[in-house]
Design a protein around this motif. Structure first.
Motif, PDB file in Angstrom:
ATOM      1  N   HIS A 248       0.853  -1.195   0.000  1.00  0.00           N
ATOM      2  CA  HIS A 248       0.000   0.000   0.000  1.00  0.00           C
ATOM      3  C   HIS A 248       0.886   1.240   0.000  1.00  0.00           C
ATOM      4  O   HIS A 248       2.084   1.151   0.278  1.00  0.00           O
ATOM      5  CB  HIS A 248      -0.886   0.022   1.261  1.00  0.00           C
ATOM      6  CG  HIS A 248      -0.083   0.227   2.498  1.00  0.00           C
ATOM      7  ND1 HIS A 248       0.645  -0.786   3.097  1.00  0.00           N
ATOM      8  CD2 HIS A 248       0.157   1.344   3.245  1.00  0.00           C
ATOM      9  CE1 HIS A 248       1.275  -0.312   4.152  1.00  0.00           C
ATOM     10  NE2 HIS A 248       1.013   0.978   4.267  1.00  0.00           N
ATOM     11  N   ASP A 250       0.833   5.237   1.828  1.00  0.00           N
ATOM     12  CA  ASP A 250       0.131   5.937   2.906  1.00  0.00           C
ATOM     13  C   ASP A 250      -0.588   7.142   2.302  1.00  0.00           C
ATOM     14  O   ASP A 250      -0.152   7.681   1.280  1.00  0.00           O
ATOM     15  CB  ASP A 250       1.120   6.371   3.992  1.00  0.00           C
ATOM     16  CG  ASP A 250       1.762   5.162   4.695  1.00  0.00           C
ATOM     17  OD1 ASP A 250       1.290   4.025   4.488  1.00  0.00           O
ATOM     18  OD2 ASP A 250       2.736   5.368   5.437  1.00  0.00           O
ATOM     19  N   HIS A 304       4.777  -0.077   0.060  1.00  0.00           N
ATOM     20  CA  HIS A 304       5.526  -0.841   1.062  1.00  0.00           C
ATOM     21  C   HIS A 304       4.586  -1.869   1.675  1.00  0.00           C
ATOM     22  O   HIS A 304       3.368  -1.798   1.482  1.00  0.00           O
ATOM     23  CB  HIS A 304       6.128   0.091   2.118  1.00  0.00           C
ATOM     24  CG  HIS A 304       5.161   1.061   2.732  1.00  0.00           C
ATOM     25  ND1 HIS A 304       4.689   2.178   2.068  1.00  0.00           N
ATOM     26  CD2 HIS A 304       4.544   1.078   3.943  1.00  0.00           C
ATOM     27  CE1 HIS A 304       3.856   2.833   2.842  1.00  0.00           C
ATOM     28  NE2 HIS A 304       3.727   2.177   3.987  1.00  0.00           N
TER      29      HIS A 304
HETATM   30 NI    NI Z   1       2.202   2.306   5.405  1.00  0.00          NI
END
Ligand code: NI
Ligand code: OGA
Length: 358
Positions: A248, A250, A304
């Motif tokens: 994903h 952020d 990540h």
């Molecule tokens: Ni993350």
């Protein structure tokens, strides 16, 4: 938990929801499952995509692991506040890291290692306390300041992740101290105050690296919201079949991440997964989607994920710097920064209004 492997597709989707609900209602998360003793993971955790990738890698003789931090930059912040020459060097390194990697580690950042170690201990204590005491915090109500749950996207995700989280909105309008679990209250307050201060230093460095004045990103509100998650990744009996957290990016501006010595965090770089090594006393910084947007793709928000392991538990603290909360955020538009836009570098994104806190 019901087994759903051998049933027709429609039936198994239906059953999956029931199994998810049953899991949710235990209010004990993945840790509760592990404590009840299991040698195989329940089907809801099976991640087909990850299994396929592992399979392909075995056939291609490729390995995702690496030594030496995979080349991910490690930046020493010594002198950032009091030595203009060192600061200039740091800004240059931060800029390069943000453009090429979107991920770096920082050392000598001013937060004492004892604070970092205590934070890891505090998160571990919360998750390892008696499960009845934890249950009162279990919730999916994201308007709460403090809540614990497993898998924020439990009912939406294709595969459930092998982790539990204690979530806290620390700024603006953080919780009253008594709303935080007593078992980790003091260290959460201490750590979040220090992380907030470090976050402001990083925003100055990002601003300068973008060629803007030092307070630019702070002035447009990139340092107002702080959402903190204390993650707990229990040991997993079948680490080849599931992930701690799926790949994903952020969603806010940037994240300051603290991980323990267990390892498992990986970052996507040039089509490869690289291990982000544990460095005692270091903090990991990663840029998030809103930073990529306002920098018009000069800085990148990269994928990540976290692998599971049999030796765990693994603990981490993720501090997300994000926009103001509703309703204040509704009056702010975010788009590519005007100073970074030119005829040769036209805006790649439209301005957008954030309805939720991101
Ligand atoms: Ni993350
Ligand atoms: C996250 C995340 C990584 C970790 O919570 O967004 O990427 O090491 N966490 O827990």
């Amino acid at each position: 938990m019901a087994e759903i492997n051998s049933e027709p597709a429609e039936q198994s989707i239906y059953n999956r929801i029931n199994v998810l609900k049953a899991f949710d209602e235990t209010k004990s998360g993945v840790k509760g499952l592990v404590d009840s003793g299991l040698s195989k993971i329940p089907t809801i955790f099976i991640n087909e995509e990850y299994m396929l990738e592992r399979n392909n890698n075995i056939h291609n003789q490729k390995s995702g692991s690496s030594t030496n931090n995979g080349g991910i930059p490690i930046i020493d912040l010594t002198g950032v506040d009091n030595d203009p020459n060192l600061r200039r060097e740091i800004v240059k390194k931060v800029g390069e890291a943000c453009e090429k990697w979107g991920f770096f580690q920082i050392i000598n950042h001013g937060i004492p290692v004892t604070t970092l170690d205590e934070m890891m201990d505090g998160i571990r204590r919360f998750h390892e306390q008696d499960k009845e005491a934890k249950k009162e915090f279990y919730s999916r109500d994201i308007t709460r300041k403090v809540y614990y749950n497993s898998n924020f996207d439990l009912y939406l995700a294709e595969a459930t992740n092998w982790r539990d989280s204690l979530n806290c909105v620390m700024a603006p309008r953080g919780p009253f101290p008594q709303q935080l679990p007593a078992i980790c209250r003091d260290i959460f307050i201490e750590y979040s105050n220090k992380v907030m201060k470090l976050g402001h230093t990083l925003l100055e460095l990002f601003s300068e690296a973008l060629g803007l004045n030092r307070s630019y990103l702070e002035d447009i509100g990139c340092g107002e919201g702080l959402f903190m998650i204390g993650n707990y990744y229990p040991p997993c009996p079948e680490p080849d079949l599931t992930l701690g957290i799926n790949s994903h990016t952020d969603c806010g501006f940037f994240t300051i991440l603290l991980q323990d010595q267990i390892g498992g965090l990986q970052v996507r770089h040039q089509n490869q997964w690289l291990d982000v090594n544990f460095i005692h006393g270091a903090l990991i910084v990663n840029l998030a989607d809103m930073m990529q947007l306002i920098s018009n793709d000069k800085f990148i928000s990269v994928h990540h994920r976290v692998l599971t392991n049999t030796k765990g538990p693994r603990v981490s603290a993720a501090s997300f710097f994000r926009t103001h909360l509703p309703p204040e955020n509704a009056s702010r538009l975010y788009g590519p920064i005007k100073e970074l836009i030119s005829q040769e570098n036209p805006p790649l994104y439209r301005e957008l209004l954030l309805k939720t806190s991101c």
